[in-house]
Design a protein around this motif. Sequence first.
Motif, PDB file in Angstrom:
ATOM      1  N   ALA A 172      32.387  43.550  47.971  1.00 55.60           N
ATOM      2  CA  ALA A 172      32.413  42.814  46.704  1.00 55.60           C
ATOM      3  C   ALA A 172      33.485  43.373  45.776  1.00 55.60           C
ATOM      4  O   ALA A 172      34.132  42.618  45.027  1.00 55.60           O
ATOM      5  N   GLU A 173      33.694  44.679  45.806  1.00 61.03           N
ATOM      6  CA  GLU A 173      34.713  45.276  44.948  1.00 61.03           C
ATOM      7  C   GLU A 173      36.111  44.896  45.416  1.00 61.03           C
ATOM      8  O   GLU A 173      37.021  44.721  44.594  1.00 61.03           O
ATOM      9  N   GLU A 176      36.715  41.540  44.082  1.00 60.22           N
ATOM     10  CA  GLU A 176      37.014  41.554  42.650  1.00 60.22           C
ATOM     11  C   GLU A 176      38.512  41.672  42.408  1.00 60.22           C
ATOM     12  O   GLU A 176      39.073  41.029  41.521  1.00 60.22           O
ATOM     13  N   GLU A 179      40.169  38.426  42.980  1.00 60.50           N
ATOM     14  CA  GLU A 179      39.987  37.534  41.841  1.00 60.50           C
ATOM     15  C   GLU A 179      40.957  37.883  40.713  1.00 60.50           C
ATOM     16  O   GLU A 179      41.506  36.995  40.052  1.00 60.50           O
ATOM     17  N   VAL A 180      41.176  39.166  40.485  1.00 60.15           N
ATOM     18  CA  VAL A 180      42.136  39.589  39.456  1.00 60.15           C
ATOM     19  C   VAL A 180      43.526  39.082  39.811  1.00 60.15           C
ATOM     20  O   VAL A 180      44.255  38.579  38.951  1.00 60.15           O
ATOM     21  N   PHE A 193      37.054  39.066  30.957  1.00 60.61           N
ATOM     22  CA  PHE A 193      36.362  39.348  32.212  1.00 60.61           C
ATOM     23  C   PHE A 193      35.041  38.575  32.314  1.00 60.61           C
ATOM     24  O   PHE A 193      34.247  38.592  31.368  1.00 60.61           O
ATOM     25  N   VAL A 196      29.771  40.321  36.384  1.00 58.23           N
ATOM     26  CA  VAL A 196      29.717  40.625  37.814  1.00 58.23           C
ATOM     27  C   VAL A 196      28.260  40.838  38.204  1.00 58.23           C
ATOM     28  O   VAL A 196      27.554  41.653  37.587  1.00 58.23           O
ATOM     29  N   ARG A 219      35.761  47.124  30.770  1.00 57.81           N
ATOM     30  CA  ARG A 219      35.960  46.414  32.032  1.00 57.81           C
ATOM     31  C   ARG A 219      37.300  46.782  32.677  1.00 57.81           C
ATOM     32  O   ARG A 219      37.405  46.851  33.913  1.00 57.81           O
ATOM     33  N   LEU A 223      37.798  48.257  36.369  1.00 58.08           N
ATOM     34  CA  LEU A 223      38.760  47.709  37.322  1.00 58.08           C
ATOM     35  C   LEU A 223      39.639  48.807  37.910  1.00 58.08           C
ATOM     36  O   LEU A 223      39.872  48.844  39.132  1.00 58.08           O
TER      37      LEU A 223
END
Length: 308
Positions: A172-173, A176, A179-180, A193, A196, A219, A223
């Motif tokens: 999941a990380e 992330e 997605e960024v 953000f 999550v 956030r 990240l």
Amino acid sequence: MHPPSSEFEQIISKPRLDSYRAYWKVDPDGAVGLYIWNGEVCAEVSKLLAYFEIALRNNIHREMSLATPLPTPAGVMGTSASSAWWNASSIGAQLKPGTKKKITDVINASSVRLGPDEIVSRLSFGFWPNVLAWIAKSRTPAMYKILPGHSLSQPGALPNWSDAAARNSALAEIFEMKEVRNRIAHLEPLWKFPKVMDAVTQKVIVAPASTNETSTMDRFARLLRIYDDAVHALSPALSSYMKAASWRQRLDFLLSRKGVARYQGGLHVPNGSPLGTRALHQEFATVILNNRPVKIHDVGGEGLFIPL
């Protein structure tokens, strides 16, 4: 000073700038400065993500190649650190149609025959987290070599990659960061953000959505922690280098209170005549206090001093 808001609105659009005004509680000119600040942050984060992308795809490509015997030019089965592992019958039957199509599209888009390394280099960032998720589930032992520095890969670690919940949380990380990358590509405000959720149950909020400057900075800190952990998982040596890189130091400054204030106040644009090196030395404390880049010059020419 940056362009006045009345002119900048014609370029960026008033609704887009208004979102900065409302969120950051600033006047129109402050919104322009923060819009430029967001662009600077995106540029530095993009540099970090580029290294992560290259390391991720190369680790996957190498380990999948070595783990997948394919016919050699001599007609016998063998392994190589760079092979078209996606053509192996055992893999091709398991890859999703969309994944195989992306590879086919790269091959068909070229007017010359591409080798495995060239095909891999032309696949997008978004391709690799999806492949990694498939490897984690279908070829779990490979994860220990693809992410050797990850906590789940350490000898005797419990949980490890065989634990579905731990595996999903780790992946999941990675997603992330994907997605960024997508948000940067679509010119979205990186500071806004979304929340999550827990990767296993999707019922627990792991990180709340940002609502103000403080939560935005929290956030961003999260990240960067995720990024550092992910790069360390791929290569501890690369992780050490990236933390010391000049662009990482510049990003750390941009995400500081002093960095935000510089752009919000329009102080990111040098002002005044160039300073000589002696004058810079004499006025150094004032330059730092003013939180503004200055032009400098000597017999060798002109340059720019940017205090961090």
